[in-house]
Write a protein that holds these residues in place. Sequence first.
Motif, PDB file in Angstrom:
ATOM      1  N   LEU A   1      26.778  28.288  65.494  1.00 56.99           N
ATOM      2  CA  LEU A   1      26.602  28.238  64.442  1.00 56.99           C
ATOM      3  C   LEU A   1      25.497  27.416  64.760  1.00 56.99           C
ATOM      4  CD1 LEU A   1      29.247  28.425  61.862  1.00 56.99           C
ATOM      5  CD2 LEU A   1      27.137  30.061  62.203  1.00 56.99           C
ATOM      6  N   HIS A   2      25.540  26.189  65.537  1.00 57.60           N
ATOM      7  CA  HIS A   2      25.101  24.760  65.689  1.00 57.60           C
ATOM      8  C   HIS A   2      24.222  25.498  66.133  1.00 57.60           C
ATOM      9  CE1 HIS A   2      26.846  20.928  64.454  1.00 57.60           C
ATOM     10  NE2 HIS A   2      27.886  20.751  64.901  1.00 57.60           N
ATOM     11  N   GLU A   3      23.740  26.350  67.256  1.00 56.77           N
ATOM     12  CA  GLU A   3      22.365  26.184  67.670  1.00 56.77           C
ATOM     13  C   GLU A   3      21.840  27.416  67.318  1.00 56.77           C
ATOM     14  OE1 GLU A   3      24.313  25.116  72.058  1.00 56.77           O
ATOM     15  OE2 GLU A   3      24.762  27.437  71.829  1.00 56.77           O
ATOM     16  N   GLY A   4      22.515  28.695  66.648  1.00 56.33           N
ATOM     17  CA  GLY A   4      21.474  29.725  66.585  1.00 56.33           C
ATOM     18  C   GLY A   4      21.433  29.404  65.096  1.00 56.33           C
ATOM     19  N   HIS A   5      22.400  28.980  64.405  1.00 56.57           N
ATOM     20  CA  HIS A   5      21.885  28.768  62.280  1.00 56.57           C
ATOM     21  C   HIS A   5      20.645  28.038  62.252  1.00 56.57           C
ATOM     22  CE1 HIS A   5      23.554  30.750  58.490  1.00 56.57           C
ATOM     23  NE2 HIS A   5      23.823  29.824  58.212  1.00 56.57           N
ATOM     24  N   ARG A   6      19.919  28.463  61.445  1.00 58.34           N
ATOM     25  CA  ARG A   6      18.561  27.516  60.763  1.00 58.34           C
ATOM     26  C   ARG A   6      19.208  26.591  59.420  1.00 58.34           C
ATOM     27  NH1 ARG A   6      12.875  29.662  61.325  1.00 58.34           N
ATOM     28  NH2 ARG A   6      13.843  31.108  61.680  1.00 58.34           N
ATOM     29  N   GLN A   7      20.256  27.787  58.579  1.00 54.39           N
ATOM     30  CA  GLN A   7      20.696  26.488  57.784  1.00 54.39           C
ATOM     31  C   GLN A   7      21.418  25.211  58.487  1.00 54.39           C
ATOM     32  OE1 GLN A   7      20.695  29.551  57.896  1.00 54.39           O
ATOM     33  NE2 GLN A   7      19.751  29.807  56.368  1.00 54.39           N
ATOM     34  N   SER A   8      21.727  24.413  59.445  1.00 57.46           N
ATOM     35  CA  SER A   8      22.682  23.724  60.157  1.00 57.46           C
ATOM     36  C   SER A   8      21.197  22.977  60.058  1.00 57.46           C
ATOM     37  CB  SER A   8      23.332  24.343  61.497  1.00 57.46           C
ATOM     38  OG  SER A   8      22.790  24.639  62.503  1.00 57.46           O
ATOM     39  N   GLY A   9      20.601  23.182  60.926  1.00 59.65           N
ATOM     40  CA  GLY A   9      19.337  22.065  60.812  1.00 59.65           C
ATOM     41  C   GLY A   9      18.870  21.437  59.211  1.00 59.65           C
ATOM     42  N   GLU A  10      19.436  22.183  58.047  1.00 64.02           N
ATOM     43  CA  GLU A  10      19.004  21.634  56.759  1.00 64.02           C
ATOM     44  C   GLU A  10      19.667  20.848  56.348  1.00 64.02           C
ATOM     45  OE1 GLU A  10      17.360  25.710  55.479  1.00 64.02           O
ATOM     46  OE2 GLU A  10      16.293  26.184  56.897  1.00 64.02           O
ATOM     47  N   LEU A  11      20.936  21.522  56.067  1.00 61.59           N
ATOM     48  CA  LEU A  11      21.254  21.347  54.893  1.00 61.59           C
ATOM     49  C   LEU A  11      23.241  20.862  55.738  1.00 61.59           C
ATOM     50  CD1 LEU A  11      22.274  19.487  53.054  1.00 61.59           C
ATOM     51  CD2 LEU A  11      22.853  21.921  51.228  1.00 61.59           C
ATOM     52  N   VAL A  12      23.918  19.906  55.388  1.00 61.73           N
ATOM     53  CA  VAL A  12      25.196  19.841  55.805  1.00 61.73           C
ATOM     54  C   VAL A  12      26.071  19.286  55.034  1.00 61.73           C
ATOM     55  CG1 VAL A  12      27.362  18.766  57.744  1.00 61.73           C
ATOM     56  CG2 VAL A  12      24.735  19.321  58.227  1.00 61.73           C
ATOM     57  N   VAL A  13      27.174  19.505  54.585  1.00 66.45           N
ATOM     58  CA  VAL A  13      28.243  19.004  53.288  1.00 66.45           C
ATOM     59  C   VAL A  13      29.313  19.087  54.794  1.00 66.45           C
ATOM     60  CG1 VAL A  13      29.390  19.425  51.727  1.00 66.45           C
ATOM     61  CG2 VAL A  13      27.506  20.876  51.658  1.00 66.45           C
TER      62      VAL A  13
ATOM     63  N   VAL B   1      41.368  14.660  55.956  1.00 64.63           N
ATOM     64  CA  VAL B   1      40.809  16.223  56.623  1.00 64.63           C
ATOM     65  C   VAL B   1      39.563  16.182  55.751  1.00 64.63           C
ATOM     66  CG1 VAL B   1      40.470  18.838  57.184  1.00 64.63           C
ATOM     67  CG2 VAL B   1      42.935  17.520  57.879  1.00 64.63           C
ATOM     68  N   SER B   2      38.119  16.123  56.834  1.00 62.82           N
ATOM     69  CA  SER B   2      37.067  17.102  56.381  1.00 62.82           C
ATOM     70  C   SER B   2      36.402  17.515  57.064  1.00 62.82           C
ATOM     71  CB  SER B   2      35.642  15.362  56.592  1.00 62.82           C
ATOM     72  OG  SER B   2      36.171  14.366  56.045  1.00 62.82           O
ATOM     73  N   LEU B   3      36.181  18.655  56.223  1.00 62.37           N
ATOM     74  CA  LEU B   3      35.284  20.345  56.844  1.00 62.37           C
ATOM     75  C   LEU B   3      34.209  20.019  56.471  1.00 62.37           C
ATOM     76  CD1 LEU B   3      36.420  22.438  57.708  1.00 62.37           C
ATOM     77  CD2 LEU B   3      35.701  24.009  55.970  1.00 62.37           C
ATOM     78  N   ILE B   4      33.134  20.264  58.161  1.00 58.92           N
ATOM     79  CA  ILE B   4      31.886  20.251  58.112  1.00 58.92           C
ATOM     80  C   ILE B   4      31.109  21.423  57.609  1.00 58.92           C
ATOM     81  CG2 ILE B   4      29.506  19.538  59.330  1.00 58.92           C
ATOM     82  CD1 ILE B   4      31.619  17.272  60.781  1.00 58.92           C
ATOM     83  N   SER B   5      29.920  21.996  57.233  1.00 52.86           N
ATOM     84  CA  SER B   5      29.700  22.832  56.740  1.00 52.86           C
ATOM     85  C   SER B   5      28.201  23.299  56.416  1.00 52.86           C
ATOM     86  CB  SER B   5      30.789  23.398  55.664  1.00 52.86           C
ATOM     87  OG  SER B   5      30.838  23.079  54.442  1.00 52.86           O
ATOM     88  N   THR B   6      27.931  24.497  56.375  1.00 53.17           N
ATOM     89  CA  THR B   6      26.362  24.434  55.965  1.00 53.17           C
ATOM     90  C   THR B   6      26.617  25.764  54.902  1.00 53.17           C
ATOM     91  OG1 THR B   6      24.371  24.496  56.840  1.00 53.17           O
ATOM     92  CG2 THR B   6      25.489  26.238  57.796  1.00 53.17           C
ATOM     93  N   HIS B   7      24.944  26.581  54.559  1.00 49.24           N
ATOM     94  CA  HIS B   7      25.279  27.466  53.467  1.00 49.24           C
ATOM     95  C   HIS B   7      24.705  28.056  54.201  1.00 49.24           C
ATOM     96  CE1 HIS B   7      21.475  25.390  54.128  1.00 49.24           C
ATOM     97  NE2 HIS B   7      21.280  26.560  53.490  1.00 49.24           N
ATOM     98  N   SER B   8      25.064  29.774  53.537  1.00 41.22           N
ATOM     99  CA  SER B   8      24.593  30.460  54.046  1.00 41.22           C
ATOM    100  C   SER B   8      24.205  31.425  53.695  1.00 41.22           C
ATOM    101  CB  SER B   8      25.450  31.593  54.906  1.00 41.22           C
ATOM    102  OG  SER B   8      26.064  32.138  54.849  1.00 41.22           O
TER     103      SER B   8
ATOM    104  N   GLY C   1      18.575  22.391  67.243  1.00 40.60           N
ATOM    105  CA  GLY C   1      17.447  22.218  67.898  1.00 40.60           C
ATOM    106  C   GLY C   1      17.795  20.590  67.478  1.00 40.60           C
ATOM    107  N   CYS C   2      18.204  20.303  66.416  1.00 40.64           N
ATOM    108  CA  CYS C   2      17.724  18.791  65.571  1.00 40.64           C
ATOM    109  C   CYS C   2      18.590  17.918  67.125  1.00 40.64           C
ATOM    110  CB  CYS C   2      18.295  18.116  64.805  1.00 40.64           C
ATOM    111  SG  CYS C   2      17.413  19.557  63.068  1.00 40.64           S
TER     112      CYS C   2
END
Length: 156
Positions: free
Chosen positions: A59-71, A85-92, A130-131
Amino acid sequence: MSQFVYEKTYGASPREDMVYDLEALINSYNGEQSVGCVKIGREHGRIAIAAFTLLMRRLHEGHRQSGELVVVDASGGMDRYDCHVSLISTHSVAGGLPFGCLITTSESRETLTLALTLYNSIIPEKAYFGCGAEGPEQCWRTRDRSRHQSGSRDQF
């Protein structure tokens, strides 16, 4: 109350034994994987763990939204050691996609910074689509506390 009942039934579980066993499990797990997926660190008696799975790596490498927004979704105390516990996620389009997990024994700025430093040390070079270590364009935390926000700002 539940901790009292647990200790009465099973006996007290020393924290250092738990940490030693956890470090052994982490080393074993990382040895089974082709890359280090989990790291543990200690600072001033506090413990921080950063983890991600091989799917999260993709997901880090291939999911475009991971470079835009992280929650970063922070929880309260989760067990008898009061771990957070903190869960790091992105949207889709399908909803939130998790791509990291932080476990800490404190919500202090220093401990959260340590957890995020550990996390940034295990993510791939092409993380956040890619960031890399620069992180995503935006990072939000679900708890609006200054120490959480500043811990995130220290790393992103």
